[in-house]
Structures are given as structure tokens and as C-alpha cells.
Design a protein around this motif. Structure first.
Motif, PDB file in Angstrom:
ATOM      1  N   MET A 195       0.845  -1.179   0.000  1.00  0.00           N
ATOM      2  CA  MET A 195       0.000   0.000   0.000  1.00  0.00           C
ATOM      3  C   MET A 195       0.884   1.233   0.000  1.00  0.00           C
ATOM      4  SD  MET A 195      -2.890   0.827   2.741  1.00  0.00           S
ATOM      5  CE  MET A 195      -3.837   2.287   2.709  1.00  0.00           C
ATOM      6  N   THR A 196       0.729   2.095  -0.982  1.00  0.00           N
ATOM      7  CA  THR A 196       1.527   3.300  -1.088  1.00  0.00           C
ATOM      8  C   THR A 196       0.857   4.419  -0.313  1.00  0.00           C
ATOM      9  OG1 THR A 196       2.217   2.642  -3.296  1.00  0.00           O
ATOM     10  CG2 THR A 196       2.545   4.948  -2.696  1.00  0.00           C
ATOM     11  N   GLN A 197       1.652   5.102   0.521  1.00  0.00           N
ATOM     12  CA  GLN A 197       1.121   6.214   1.285  1.00  0.00           C
ATOM     13  C   GLN A 197       1.063   7.444   0.387  1.00  0.00           C
ATOM     14  OE1 GLN A 197       3.284   7.063   4.821  1.00  0.00           O
ATOM     15  NE2 GLN A 197       1.918   8.693   5.460  1.00  0.00           N
ATOM     16  N   GLN A 198      -0.100   8.080   0.334  1.00  0.00           N
ATOM     17  CA  GLN A 198      -0.281   9.251  -0.510  1.00  0.00           C
ATOM     18  C   GLN A 198       0.304  10.475   0.188  1.00  0.00           C
ATOM     19  OE1 GLN A 198      -4.325  10.000  -1.551  1.00  0.00           O
ATOM     20  NE2 GLN A 198      -3.813  11.665  -2.928  1.00  0.00           N
ATOM     21  N   ILE A 199       1.049  11.270  -0.563  1.00  0.00           N
ATOM     22  CA  ILE A 199       1.625  12.496  -0.032  1.00  0.00           C
ATOM     23  C   ILE A 199       0.547  13.568  -0.078  1.00  0.00           C
ATOM     24  CG2 ILE A 199       3.390  14.264  -0.352  1.00  0.00           C
ATOM     25  CD1 ILE A 199       5.135  12.086  -1.618  1.00  0.00           C
ATOM     26  N   PRO A 200       0.297  14.229   1.061  1.00  0.00           N
ATOM     27  CA  PRO A 200      -0.774  15.223   1.093  1.00  0.00           C
ATOM     28  C   PRO A 200      -0.455  16.460   0.252  1.00  0.00           C
ATOM     29  CG  PRO A 200       0.348  15.106   3.222  1.00  0.00           C
ATOM     30  CD  PRO A 200       0.946  14.053   2.339  1.00  0.00           C
ATOM     31  N   GLU A 201      -1.509  17.139  -0.196  1.00  0.00           N
ATOM     32  CA  GLU A 201      -1.361  18.401  -0.904  1.00  0.00           C
ATOM     33  C   GLU A 201      -0.780  19.433   0.063  1.00  0.00           C
ATOM     34  OE1 GLU A 201      -1.838  18.990  -4.179  1.00  0.00           O
ATOM     35  OE2 GLU A 201      -2.150  16.842  -4.303  1.00  0.00           O
ATOM     36  N   GLU A 202      -0.275  20.520  -0.479  1.00  0.00           N
ATOM     37  CA  GLU A 202       0.444  21.499   0.323  1.00  0.00           C
ATOM     38  C   GLU A 202      -0.360  22.049   1.499  1.00  0.00           C
ATOM     39  OE1 GLU A 202       2.022  25.774  -0.666  1.00  0.00           O
ATOM     40  OE2 GLU A 202       3.221  24.221  -1.622  1.00  0.00           O
ATOM     41  N   GLU A 203      -1.588  22.459   1.278  1.00  0.00           N
ATOM     42  CA  GLU A 203      -2.387  23.039   2.367  1.00  0.00           C
ATOM     43  C   GLU A 203      -2.587  22.027   3.494  1.00  0.00           C
ATOM     44  OE1 GLU A 203      -4.402  25.680   4.711  1.00  0.00           O
ATOM     45  OE2 GLU A 203      -3.210  26.082   2.924  1.00  0.00           O
ATOM     46  N   GLU A 204      -2.945  20.808   3.137  1.00  0.00           N
ATOM     47  CA  GLU A 204      -3.125  19.765   4.147  1.00  0.00           C
ATOM     48  C   GLU A 204      -1.803  19.463   4.842  1.00  0.00           C
ATOM     49  OE1 GLU A 204      -4.253  15.049   4.632  1.00  0.00           O
ATOM     50  OE2 GLU A 204      -4.548  15.994   2.685  1.00  0.00           O
ATOM     51  N   LEU A 205      -0.740  19.435   4.085  1.00  0.00           N
ATOM     52  CA  LEU A 205       0.586  19.178   4.643  1.00  0.00           C
ATOM     53  C   LEU A 205       0.927  20.221   5.699  1.00  0.00           C
ATOM     54  CD1 LEU A 205       3.219  17.474   4.357  1.00  0.00           C
ATOM     55  CD2 LEU A 205       3.946  19.133   2.660  1.00  0.00           C
ATOM     56  N   ILE A 206       0.722  21.479   5.371  1.00  0.00           N
ATOM     57  CA  ILE A 206       1.024  22.558   6.314  1.00  0.00           C
ATOM     58  C   ILE A 206       0.135  22.451   7.547  1.00  0.00           C
ATOM     59  CG2 ILE A 206       0.916  25.067   6.644  1.00  0.00           C
ATOM     60  CD1 ILE A 206       1.815  25.274   3.661  1.00  0.00           C
ATOM     61  N   GLN A 207      -1.137  22.189   7.350  1.00  0.00           N
ATOM     62  CA  GLN A 207      -2.049  22.039   8.484  1.00  0.00           C
ATOM     63  C   GLN A 207      -1.611  20.914   9.407  1.00  0.00           C
ATOM     64  OE1 GLN A 207      -5.932  21.524   6.762  1.00  0.00           O
ATOM     65  NE2 GLN A 207      -6.137  23.697   6.246  1.00  0.00           N
ATOM     66  N   ARG A 208      -1.186  19.804   8.829  1.00  0.00           N
ATOM     67  CA  ARG A 208      -0.760  18.663   9.647  1.00  0.00           C
ATOM     68  C   ARG A 208       0.548  18.936  10.372  1.00  0.00           C
ATOM     69  NH1 ARG A 208      -1.551  13.451   5.917  1.00  0.00           N
ATOM     70  NH2 ARG A 208      -0.422  12.519   7.662  1.00  0.00           N
ATOM     71  N   ILE A 209       1.453  19.671   9.735  1.00  0.00           N
ATOM     72  CA  ILE A 209       2.697  20.049  10.406  1.00  0.00           C
ATOM     73  C   ILE A 209       2.392  20.947  11.599  1.00  0.00           C
ATOM     74  CG2 ILE A 209       4.851  21.354  10.189  1.00  0.00           C
ATOM     75  CD1 ILE A 209       4.858  20.440   7.183  1.00  0.00           C
ATOM     76  N   VAL A 210       1.567  21.957  11.377  1.00  0.00           N
ATOM     77  CA  VAL A 210       1.186  22.886  12.443  1.00  0.00           C
ATOM     78  C   VAL A 210       0.453  22.151  13.569  1.00  0.00           C
ATOM     79  CG1 VAL A 210      -0.270  24.885  12.990  1.00  0.00           C
ATOM     80  CG2 VAL A 210       1.160  24.912  10.943  1.00  0.00           C
ATOM     81  N   ALA A 211      -0.338  21.145  13.210  1.00  0.00           N
ATOM     82  CA  ALA A 211      -1.080  20.371  14.202  1.00  0.00           C
ATOM     83  C   ALA A 211      -0.193  19.424  15.001  1.00  0.00           C
ATOM     84  CB  ALA A 211      -2.193  19.584  13.524  1.00  0.00           C
ATOM     85  N   GLY A 212       1.071  19.272  14.604  1.00  0.00           N
ATOM     86  CA  GLY A 212       1.978  18.457  15.397  1.00  0.00           C
ATOM     87  C   GLY A 212       2.663  17.317  14.677  1.00  0.00           C
ATOM     88  N   ASP A 213       2.331  17.071  13.425  1.00  0.00           N
ATOM     89  CA  ASP A 213       2.970  15.987  12.676  1.00  0.00           C
ATOM     90  C   ASP A 213       4.276  16.508  12.077  1.00  0.00           C
ATOM     91  OD1 ASP A 213       3.589  13.688  11.326  1.00  0.00           O
ATOM     92  OD2 ASP A 213       1.661  13.527  10.285  1.00  0.00           O
ATOM     93  N   LYS A 214       5.259  16.728  12.943  1.00  0.00           N
ATOM     94  CA  LYS A 214       6.510  17.384  12.570  1.00  0.00           C
ATOM     95  C   LYS A 214       7.322  16.610  11.534  1.00  0.00           C
ATOM     96  CE  LYS A 214       5.726  20.566  15.646  1.00  0.00           C
ATOM     97  NZ  LYS A 214       5.044  21.764  15.269  1.00  0.00           N
ATOM     98  N   GLN A 215       7.161  15.305  11.486  1.00  0.00           N
ATOM     99  CA  GLN A 215       7.921  14.501  10.523  1.00  0.00           C
ATOM    100  C   GLN A 215       7.550  14.836   9.081  1.00  0.00           C
ATOM    101  OE1 GLN A 215       7.247  10.468  11.760  1.00  0.00           O
ATOM    102  NE2 GLN A 215       8.938  10.530  13.212  1.00  0.00           N
ATOM    103  N   LEU A 216       6.361  15.373   8.867  1.00  0.00           N
ATOM    104  CA  LEU A 216       5.930  15.732   7.519  1.00  0.00           C
ATOM    105  C   LEU A 216       6.690  16.939   6.969  1.00  0.00           C
ATOM    106  CD1 LEU A 216       2.061  15.246   7.464  1.00  0.00           C
ATOM    107  CD2 LEU A 216       3.804  13.962   6.233  1.00  0.00           C
ATOM    108  N   PHE A 217       7.386  17.661   7.836  1.00  0.00           N
ATOM    109  CA  PHE A 217       8.153  18.808   7.351  1.00  0.00           C
ATOM    110  C   PHE A 217       9.197  18.357   6.335  1.00  0.00           C
ATOM    111  CE2 PHE A 217      11.293  22.252   7.550  1.00  0.00           C
ATOM    112  CZ  PHE A 217      10.455  23.322   7.255  1.00  0.00           C
TER     113      PHE A 217
END
Length: 80
Positions: free
Chosen positions: A1-23
């Protein structure tokens, strides 16, 4: 199963929400562009690498505190 890379807005929201590894995904998307800009401005290879790294450190620090303000003030997503 391939993990989908989130779009930029979602990526930024998730980083701000605490998912620091997505940076790292954000860095991978923009590292060559930022490096190229630094080289285009006349920086040597090592200086361009240092400046690019400094840029991403600033972005990392900036995202949590300024993201909403920048989006509402300019009507766009930072980093675009």
C-alpha cells in the motif's frame, strides 16, 4: 500500500497540528528550488546550501505562529 503524499495546504495544516515529521516532505518539495534561487543570487555551492537550510529552519519556526495570519491577510497559502 503506497502512502499518498498530502497536498500542500493539508501538509502545512498537519505540520502545524503536530505531525513534525511531515516537514521533511515540504523540504523535499522545495529544496532544489530554494537552492537554485540562492545560487542564482550569486551564492557559492556551500553558501547556497547553508542559506537553503536557514530558510527551512525559519519556515519551520514561522509556520505555527504566522500561518493563519498570513493566509487571512493575503488570501493565499504561504510558500507558494
Amino acid at each position: 500500500m503506497t502512502q499518498q503524499i498530502p497536498e500542500e495546504e493539508e501538509l502545512i495544516q498537519r505540520i502545524v497540528a503536530g505531525d513534525k515529521q511531515l516537514f521533511s516532505v515540504l523540504v523535499d518539495r522545495y529544496k532544489n528550488k530554494v537552492y537554485g534561487i540562492m545560487r542564482g543570487m550569486g551564492a557559492s555551492h556551500p553558501d547556497a546550501q547553508d542559506l537553503a537550510q536557514d530558510t527551512f529552519i525559519r519556515i519551520y519556526r514561522y509556520l505555527p505562529s504566522r500561518r493563519e495570519e498570513a493566509v487571512s491577510r493575503h488570501g493565499c497559502t504561504p510558500l507558494r
